[in-house]
Motif scaffolding. Sequence first.
Motif, mmCIF file in Angstrom:
data_model
loop_
_atom_site.group_PDB
_atom_site.id
_atom_site.type_symbol
_atom_site.label_atom_id
_atom_site.label_comp_id
_atom_site.label_asym_id
_atom_site.label_seq_id
_atom_site.Cartn_x
_atom_site.Cartn_y
_atom_site.Cartn_z
ATOM 1 N N GLU A 19 0.829 -1.197 0.000
ATOM 2 C CA GLU A 19 0.000 0.000 0.000
ATOM 3 C C GLU A 19 0.868 1.254 0.000
ATOM 4 N N LEU A 20 1.967 1.170 0.727
ATOM 5 C CA LEU A 20 2.984 2.223 0.695
ATOM 6 C C LEU A 20 4.252 1.616 0.110
ATOM 7 N N ARG A 21 4.802 2.256 -0.901
ATOM 8 C CA ARG A 21 6.002 1.728 -1.543
ATOM 9 C C ARG A 21 7.196 2.657 -1.291
ATOM 10 N N PRO A 22 8.419 2.123 -1.437
ATOM 11 C CA PRO A 22 9.594 2.986 -1.301
ATOM 12 C C PRO A 22 9.473 4.235 -2.157
ATOM 13 N N GLY A 23 9.673 5.399 -1.550
ATOM 14 C CA GLY A 23 9.549 6.661 -2.250
ATOM 15 C C GLY A 23 8.195 7.318 -2.078
ATOM 16 N N ASP A 24 7.192 6.543 -1.590
ATOM 17 C CA ASP A 24 5.858 7.107 -1.386
ATOM 18 C C ASP A 24 5.833 8.038 -0.174
ATOM 19 N N ARG A 25 4.972 9.036 -0.282
ATOM 20 C CA ARG A 25 4.769 9.960 0.834
ATOM 21 C C ARG A 25 3.618 9.461 1.706
ATOM 22 N N LEU A 26 3.797 9.503 3.021
ATOM 23 C CA LEU A 26 2.732 9.103 3.931
ATOM 24 C C LEU A 26 1.588 10.120 3.882
ATOM 25 N N ILE A 53 15.705 4.448 12.245
ATOM 26 C CA ILE A 53 16.339 3.295 11.579
ATOM 27 C C ILE A 53 16.238 3.416 10.063
ATOM 28 N N ARG A 54 15.898 4.642 9.601
ATOM 29 C CA ARG A 54 15.929 5.003 8.182
ATOM 30 C C ARG A 54 14.931 4.224 7.329
ATOM 31 N N VAL A 55 13.841 3.805 7.945
ATOM 32 C CA VAL A 55 12.750 3.226 7.165
ATOM 33 C C VAL A 55 11.899 4.355 6.603
ATOM 34 N N LEU A 56 11.738 5.425 7.400
ATOM 35 C CA LEU A 56 11.021 6.606 6.946
ATOM 36 C C LEU A 56 11.977 7.788 6.901
ATOM 37 N N ASP A 57 11.696 8.708 6.013
ATOM 38 C CA ASP A 57 12.511 9.909 5.861
ATOM 39 C C ASP A 57 11.611 11.124 6.111
ATOM 40 N N VAL A 58 11.837 11.808 7.229
ATOM 41 C CA VAL A 58 11.029 12.981 7.572
ATOM 42 C C VAL A 58 11.705 14.209 6.971
ATOM 43 N N ARG A 59 11.022 14.857 6.040
ATOM 44 C CA ARG A 59 11.568 16.037 5.371
ATOM 45 C C ARG A 59 10.801 17.261 5.854
#
Length: 223
Positions: A19-26, A53-59
């Motif tokens: 449902e969420l893929r690498p590069g997708d925005r939450l 743990i670098r699973v998500l990237d908060v920008r």
Amino acid sequence: MAVTDEAIEKIKGMIVSGELRPGDRLPREADLAERLGLSRNSLREAVKALSLIRVLDVRQGDGTYVTSLAPGLLLDALSFVVDFHRDDTVLEFLEVRRILEPSATALAAQRMTDSEVEGLRVVLAELGDDPSIDALVANDLEFHRRIASGSGNNVLCSLIDSLSGPTTRARIWRGLTQEGAVAKTREQHAAILEAIAARQPELARSWATVHVAGVEDWLRRAL
């Protein structure tokens, strides 16, 4: 299951299902919290843990994204939470820390130079009033590294250094989930520092034992 763990599992489920893929925005925090049946606070803590743990990237100002890791690597990183709660090997590392670090701290109280003690004081002072969990853990690691080095025993220092990596995630998890963990860490570090500065090896040993045993006791109950 702890609230933060439940939140992590739900986000993990969205990624594992595709449902969420690498590069997708939450989705927006409010929308995602409502959709998953979570409080915004527990969702926020889960995002913080997964970003560490670098699973998500908060920008900042942009949003939170699933990191663009290869799927296999992504799932390996995600599995750390489950592994952490199933595997008590980290307890054995903490037991060894509890045996070695108090002795190193007692030696440091006898052997650290005045300038090294002041350097330790600077490290403690660098921690602000409301540090992030990663800043707290980095400060904790540096504080203990300097004490081990100050023991004047290179073999002991090397052994303690080798224990830092396997217990880092326990430090992170405690900081995220135990109420008052930041204040407790700061207070115990200050007590250790003052015992070293006063050249009281047995007092320094006692405070170091209390400090490491506290993390170990928390982890035993968490597991």
